[in-house]
Scaffold this active site. Structure first.
Site, PDB file in Angstrom:
ATOM      1  CB  CYS A 197      -0.938   0.045   1.264  1.00 53.83           C
ATOM      2  SG  CYS A 197      -2.387   1.525   1.324  1.00 53.83           S
ATOM      3  CG  HIS A 246      -5.595  -2.134  -1.970  1.00 53.70           C
ATOM      4  ND1 HIS A 246      -4.487  -2.548  -1.291  1.00 53.70           N
ATOM      5  CD2 HIS A 246      -5.849  -0.965  -1.767  1.00 53.70           C
ATOM      6  CE1 HIS A 246      -4.138  -1.803  -0.758  1.00 53.70           C
ATOM      7  NE2 HIS A 246      -4.405  -0.788  -0.880  1.00 53.70           N
ATOM      8  CD  GLU A 247      -6.479   1.819  -4.386  1.00 55.36           C
ATOM      9  OE1 GLU A 247      -6.881   2.851  -3.178  1.00 55.36           O
ATOM     10  OE2 GLU A 247      -5.288   1.466  -5.390  1.00 55.36           O
ATOM     11  CG  HIS A 292      -7.378   2.884   1.051  1.00 51.49           C
ATOM     12  ND1 HIS A 292      -6.670   2.340   2.428  1.00 51.49           N
ATOM     13  CD2 HIS A 292      -6.124   1.874  -0.021  1.00 51.49           C
ATOM     14  CE1 HIS A 292      -5.453   2.538   2.130  1.00 51.49           C
ATOM     15  NE2 HIS A 292      -5.231   2.438   0.286  1.00 51.49           N
TER      16      HIS A 292
HETATM   17  C1  UDB Z   1       0.143  -0.163  -4.987  1.00 56.71           C
HETATM   18  N1  UDB Z   1       1.457  -1.516  -6.909  1.00 56.71           N
HETATM   19  O1  UDB Z   1       0.195   1.082  -5.867  1.00 56.71           O
HETATM   20  F1  UDB Z   1       0.081  -6.687  -9.511  1.00 56.71           F
HETATM   21  F2  UDB Z   1       2.211  -4.135 -12.403  1.00 56.71           F
HETATM   22  C2  UDB Z   1       0.807  -0.897  -5.281  1.00 56.71           C
HETATM   23  C3  UDB Z   1       2.373  -0.692  -4.884  1.00 56.71           C
HETATM   24  C4  UDB Z   1       1.699   0.336  -3.186  1.00 56.71           C
HETATM   25  C5  UDB Z   1       3.703  -1.137  -4.563  1.00 56.71           C
HETATM   26  C6  UDB Z   1       3.022   0.865  -5.180  1.00 56.71           C
HETATM   27  C7  UDB Z   1       1.471  -1.815  -7.089  1.00 56.71           C
HETATM   28  O2  UDB Z   1       0.700  -3.241  -6.270  1.00 56.71           O
HETATM   29  N2  UDB Z   1       1.152  -2.596  -8.515  1.00 56.71           N
HETATM   30  C8  UDB Z   1       1.247  -3.645  -9.418  1.00 56.71           C
HETATM   31  C9  UDB Z   1       0.755  -4.573  -8.435  1.00 56.71           C
HETATM   32  C10 UDB Z   1       0.267  -5.639 -10.291  1.00 56.71           C
HETATM   33  C11 UDB Z   1       1.064  -5.503 -11.177  1.00 56.71           C
HETATM   34  C12 UDB Z   1       1.658  -4.157 -11.952  1.00 56.71           C
HETATM   35  C13 UDB Z   1       1.689  -3.320 -10.921  1.00 56.71           C
HETATM   36  N3  UDB Z   1      -0.802  -0.342  -4.745  1.00 56.71           N
HETATM   37  C14 UDB Z   1      -2.349   1.102  -4.160  1.00 56.71           C
HETATM   38  C15 UDB Z   1      -2.051   1.698  -3.350  1.00 56.71           C
HETATM   39  O3  UDB Z   1      -2.049   1.285  -2.171  1.00 56.71           O
HETATM   40  N4  UDB Z   1      -3.716   2.157  -3.092  1.00 56.71           N
HETATM   41  O4  UDB Z   1      -4.475   2.657  -1.863  1.00 56.71           O
HETATM   42  C16 UDB Z   1      -1.175  -1.040  -4.178  1.00 56.71           C
HETATM   43  C17 UDB Z   1      -2.105  -2.535  -4.676  1.00 56.71           C
HETATM   44  C18 UDB Z   1      -2.371  -3.706  -3.813  1.00 56.71           C
HETATM   45  C19 UDB Z   1      -3.082  -4.322  -4.784  1.00 56.71           C
HETATM   46  C20 UDB Z   1      -4.147  -3.739  -4.761  1.00 56.71           C
HETATM   47  C21 UDB Z   1      -3.275  -1.953  -5.104  1.00 56.71           C
HETATM   48 ZN    ZN Z   2      -3.741   1.159  -0.335  1.00 59.61          ZN
END
Ligand code: UDB
Ligand code: ZN
Length: 184
Positions: free
Chosen positions: A110, A153-154, A157
């Site tokens: 996250c 996930h969003e 939140h």
């Molecule tokens: C993310 N990114 O943005 F399966 F190509 C995460 C971070 C916290 C590692 C930056 C991510 O999971 N990227 C990803 C995943 C894949 C394939 C790919 C790139 N989040 C968003 C966040 O915290 N929103 O509140 C966490 C993700 C974990 C599962 C869904 C959101």
């Molecule tokens: Zn998150």
């Protein structure tokens, strides 16, 4: 522009609050907040910009993560077929979901959590969702795979739920029968 310092971290009370419904059509201010959030995801996914500003490559961002306790989030993710899911959601809802569960084989992280938390997060494998875009127009989608995981996930939140709340305490890597692995 939104930088990592603007993203509230685990322990901040806003991450545990239930966010407020957004009146429609969205106000100018709410539209601007959404624009900024979209820009963050674009910047964070751009190799040059993310390097310059030290951004983690984000696939989703919810308003409470920038200390705005309103029911809106943005997502920007590509599925295994190369289909792009670039959406902003206002007042999002899951209308229906599969019985079958799915989980990211790499586990989840996250933008608001600075440490690695091992374990699988079981989510609905397929969901039908609705919500409104930045212009107040209704969006209805069917999601599966990574886009479905990001949406859930969003949405969590907006309800004060963190991904690690879902990890099995006894066995973080327990997989119930017929749960679908999703590879990133
Ligand atoms: C993310 N990114 O943005 F399966 F190509 C995460 C971070 C916290 C590692 C930056 C991510 O999971 N990227 C990803 C995943 C894949 C394939 C790919 C790139 N989040 C968003 C966040 O915290 N929103 O509140 C966490 C993700 C974990 C599962 C869904 C959101
Ligand atoms: Zn998150």
């Amino acid at each position: 522009m939104i930088l990592m310092k603007d993203i509230v971290r685990d322990g901040h009370p806003v991450l545990r609050k239930k966010a407020e419904e957004v009146p429609l059509p969205p106000s100018r201010e709410d539209m601007e907040t959404i624009k900024k959030m979209e820009e963050f995801l674009i910047n964070s996914q751009d190799p040059v910009t993310s390097e310059r500003y030290g951004l983690r490559a984000g696939v989703g961002l919810a308003a409470p993560q920038i200390n705005v306790s309103k029911r809106m989030f943005v997502m920007r993710v590509t599925d295994e077929k190369g289909q792009e899911y670039n959406y902003c959601f206002i007042n999002p809802k899951i209308i229906s979901h599969s019985v079958e569960k799915a989980y990211l084989t790499s586990g989840e992280g996250c933008l608001s959590v600075d440490r690695d938390i091992p374990g699988y997060v079981l989510r609905h494998a397929r969901i039908k969702v609705k919500g409104y875009d930045e212009n107040g127009r209704e969006i209805r989608l069917r999601l599966r795979g990574l886009p479905a995981i990001v949406f859930q996930h969003e949405l969590d939140h907006l309800n004060g739920v963190m991904f690690y709340d879902h990890i099995n305490k006894e066995n973080p890597f327990h997989v119930p029968k017929d749960a679908v692995p999703v590879d990133r």
